[in-house]
Design a protein around this motif. Structure first.
Motif, PDB file in Angstrom:
ATOM      1  N   LYS A  24       0.822  -1.155  -0.027  1.00  0.00           N
ATOM      2  CA  LYS A  24      -0.012  -0.071   0.153  1.00  0.00           C
ATOM      3  C   LYS A  24       0.773   1.225   0.185  1.00  0.00           C
ATOM      4  N   ASN A  25       2.038   1.153   0.720  1.00  0.00           N
ATOM      5  CA  ASN A  25       2.982   2.465   0.771  1.00  0.00           C
ATOM      6  C   ASN A  25       4.020   2.447  -0.286  1.00  0.00           C
ATOM      7  N   GLY A  27       5.453   2.788  -3.860  1.00  0.00           N
ATOM      8  CA  GLY A  27       5.013   3.604  -5.048  1.00  0.00           C
ATOM      9  C   GLY A  27       6.451   4.046  -5.674  1.00  0.00           C
ATOM     10  N   TYR A  28       6.352   4.342  -6.757  1.00  0.00           N
ATOM     11  CA  TYR A  28       7.427   4.946  -7.550  1.00  0.00           C
ATOM     12  C   TYR A  28       6.820   6.633  -7.951  1.00  0.00           C
ATOM     13  N   ASN A  30       4.437   8.044  -7.646  1.00  0.00           N
ATOM     14  CA  ASN A  30       3.243   8.441  -7.786  1.00  0.00           C
ATOM     15  C   ASN A  30       2.632   7.664  -9.299  1.00  0.00           C
ATOM     16  N   SER A  33       2.431   1.791  -8.786  1.00  0.00           N
ATOM     17  CA  SER A  33       1.934   0.976  -7.628  1.00  0.00           C
ATOM     18  C   SER A  33       1.575  -0.438  -7.802  1.00  0.00           C
ATOM     19  N   TYR A  68      -8.001   0.819   1.241  1.00  0.00           N
ATOM     20  CA  TYR A  68      -7.342   1.918   0.549  1.00  0.00           C
ATOM     21  C   TYR A  68      -8.351   3.055   0.560  1.00  0.00           C
ATOM     22  N   SER A 146       1.339   5.760 -15.877  1.00  0.00           N
ATOM     23  CA  SER A 146       0.857   5.075 -14.801  1.00  0.00           C
ATOM     24  C   SER A 146       0.353   3.602 -14.793  1.00  0.00           C
ATOM     25  N   SER A 150       2.681   0.641 -13.474  1.00  0.00           N
ATOM     26  CA  SER A 150       2.030  -0.448 -12.449  1.00  0.00           C
ATOM     27  C   SER A 150       1.881  -1.641 -12.922  1.00  0.00           C
ATOM     28  N   THR A 154       3.555  -4.807 -11.149  1.00  0.00           N
ATOM     29  CA  THR A 154       2.708  -5.929 -10.752  1.00  0.00           C
ATOM     30  C   THR A 154       3.112  -7.089 -11.507  1.00  0.00           C
TER      31      THR A 154
END
Length: 175
Positions: A24-25, A27-28, A30, A33, A68, A146, A150, A154
């Protein structure tokens, strides 16, 4: 059958906990994620009824939404992923395989099938997730970036998890 249900419940709890506590915390800037919790939907048994698949995808998304503080964004993306999963299984699996309760994992299905299954599904999930979340065409290139970053993040995490828990079994499909 009972062993499969227990394994999926354990997988659900572990992946949701990892998603909420760890990822959850992370990220690159913003832009990227990771959302490896979608592995829950990917690894549900092949022969699961469609209605049950949609329910489980919706509950998975709502669970992540609760942590979230988002309003149905992950639920919508997970339901879209369930739709993709049904479609992908119908066009790539034999009819006799579609009725089994095998887990579509790396050890069962082969690497080419599994990687295309994960990559396309992750792109669809992230496309829906980010478009429903942003719901705007302002800075659309940033949204697409993004989605791409992401998805790559993932996919790499899902492949890493899959390789770590990889068990070679008899293949349902040939490579």
């Amino acid at each position: 059958m009972g062993r499969t249900i227990i394994a999926n419940i354990i997988r659900f709890v572990i992946l949701i906990a990892i998603q909420v506590v760890l990822f959850k915390n992370i990220g690159y800037y913003n832009l990227a994620s990771p959302f490896p919790y979608i592995l829950i939907i990917f690894l549900l048994p092949i022969g699961i009824p469609n209605f049950m698949l949609y329910i489980l995808a919706f509950v998975t998304g709502l669970t992540v939404d609760a942590f979230y503080d988002s309003v149905g964004v992950h639920a919508a993306a997970c339901v879209a992923l369930a739709w993709y999963r049904i479609f992908f299984h119908q066009i790539t699996l034999d009819v006799d395989v579609q009725g089994t309760f095998e887990t579509p994992a790396l050890g069962n299905m082969g690497s080419k099938w599994y990687l295309s299954y994960i990559a396309i599904g992750t792109l669809i999930h992230h496309f829906v997730l980010f478009h429903v979340e942003y719901f705007s065409f302002q800075n659309y290139l940033s949204t697409l970036l993004s989605i791409l970053l992401s998805s790559i993040f993932t996919i790499l995490l899902i492949i890493l998890i899959s390789v770590l828990i990889y068990k070679r079994k008899s293949r349902l499909l040939s490579n």
